[in-house]
Design an enzyme around this catalytic site. Structure first.
Site, short mmCIF file in Angstrom:
data_model
loop_
_atom_site.label_atom_id
_atom_site.label_comp_id
_atom_site.label_asym_id
_atom_site.label_seq_id
_atom_site.Cartn_x
_atom_site.Cartn_y
_atom_site.Cartn_z
N ARG A 71 0.92 -1.49 -0.23
CA ARG A 71 -0.24 -0.01 0.40
C ARG A 71 1.10 1.39 0.07
NH1 ARG A 71 -3.61 0.17 4.93
NH2 ARG A 71 -4.85 -1.79 3.82
N HIS A 98 1.58 -2.81 5.60
CA HIS A 98 0.89 -3.15 4.02
C HIS A 98 2.52 -2.32 3.19
CE1 HIS A 98 -2.58 -4.73 3.49
NE2 HIS A 98 -2.94 -4.49 4.97
N ASP A 105 -3.91 -8.75 2.80
CA ASP A 105 -5.14 -9.03 3.08
C ASP A 105 -6.14 -9.33 2.03
OD1 ASP A 105 -5.15 -6.55 4.91
OD2 ASP A 105 -6.06 -4.99 3.89
N GLU A 162 -8.95 -7.92 12.77
CA GLU A 162 -9.35 -8.41 10.95
C GLU A 162 -8.96 -9.53 10.71
OE1 GLU A 162 -7.12 -4.91 8.53
OE2 GLU A 162 -8.27 -3.45 9.86
N HIS A 165 -6.49 -9.75 7.74
CA HIS A 165 -5.16 -9.51 7.60
C HIS A 165 -4.53 -9.93 8.12
CE1 HIS A 165 -2.34 -5.75 7.86
NE2 HIS A 165 -1.53 -6.59 9.24
#
Length: 186
Positions: A71, A98, A105, A162, A165
Site C-alpha cells: 500500500r 502494508h 489482506d 481484522e 489481515h
C-alpha cells in the site's frame, strides 16, 4: 525509506491467484478509488510465505482472493480519513505494514471459486471483524480459523481486529517503502 527492494508482482508470479483489489475501486471503507493502479505487490519474503499459503490452501481444496497487498503510504491518509481509529487503521505517521510490503489482506475461495462466509465483509471496521468474535456464526468462525491456519502455515501472523489481515511476524523490522504506484488526491 528505501527504493532498493524489488517487490514481487503477485499477478505475474502467481497466475492462478485471484484478485479483487478493493482500494483500486469504490468498494472500500473510503467509498472511492484510492489507488491509481490495480496492483498487488509484496516484499520477496512475504511472497515466499504467500507461496506456501497458496499451496496449503490448494491441498485443502481452496484458493485465495487478494484484497490488498503493498500500500502506498499516501493511501494510509485516505483510510485514516475514513476511519480514524487505530484499532483498525494504522495512523499515517506510524506507517502501515502494508507500506513495508509485508502485509496482505485476503479471503478464501471454495472449489467453485466462491468466497467463504467470514461473517463480515472486508473493511467492516467493527467488533464482529475481530477473528474470534462471539457474535459470528459457527460456520464463519470455522472459515476464519481455516484461513488463519492456512496463512499461519505459510509463515504469516494475524492481527486481533481484522480477520482478513496477515503479515510477517517481524513486519516492523522492514523499512517503509517509497511509493511504487500512485494514489488519487485526497
Amino acid at each position: 525509506m528505501t527504493q532498493d527492494v524489488e517487490l514481487i508482482d503477485l499477478a505475474v508470479t502467481f497466475p492462478a491467484l485471484r484478485f479483487d483489489l478493493k482500494y483500486a475501486t469504490a468498494d472500500n471503507i473510503a467509498g472511492y478509488a484510492i489507488y491509481q493502479e490495480a496492483k498487488a505487490l509484496l516484499h520477496p519474503a512475504a511472497a515466499d510465505a504467500l507461496a506456501k499459503s497458496i499451496e496449503i490452501a490448494r491441498l485443502a481444496g481452496f484458493s485465495l482472493l487478494v484484497f490488498d497487498a503493498y500500500r502506498p503510504q499516501q493511501a494510509q491518509w485516505h483510510l485514516w480519513d475514513a476511519c480514524p481509529d487505530k484499532d483498525y487503521v494504522v495512523p499515517p505517521a506510524q506507517g502501515s505494514n502494508h507500506s513495508r510490503g509485508v502485509a496482505i489482506d485476503l479471503t478464501l475461495l471454495d472449489a467453485q471459486g466462491q468466497p467463504l462466509d467470514m461473517g463480515t465483509a472486508f473493511d467492516a471496521m467493527e467488533a464482529e471483524s475481530h477473528p474470534y468474535h462471539p457474535n459470528v456464526p459457527a460456520e464463519a468462525q470455522r472459515n476464519r480459523l481455516l484461513l488463519n491456519a492456512i496463512m499461519f502455515g505459510g509463515g504469516f501472523v494475524a492481527m486481533p481486529t481484522e480477520w482478513w489481515h496477515f503479515e510477517l511476524p517481524d513486519a516492523k523490522n522492514y523499512p517503509l517503502l517509497d511509493e511504487r504506484f500512485g494514489c488519487f488526491a485526497r
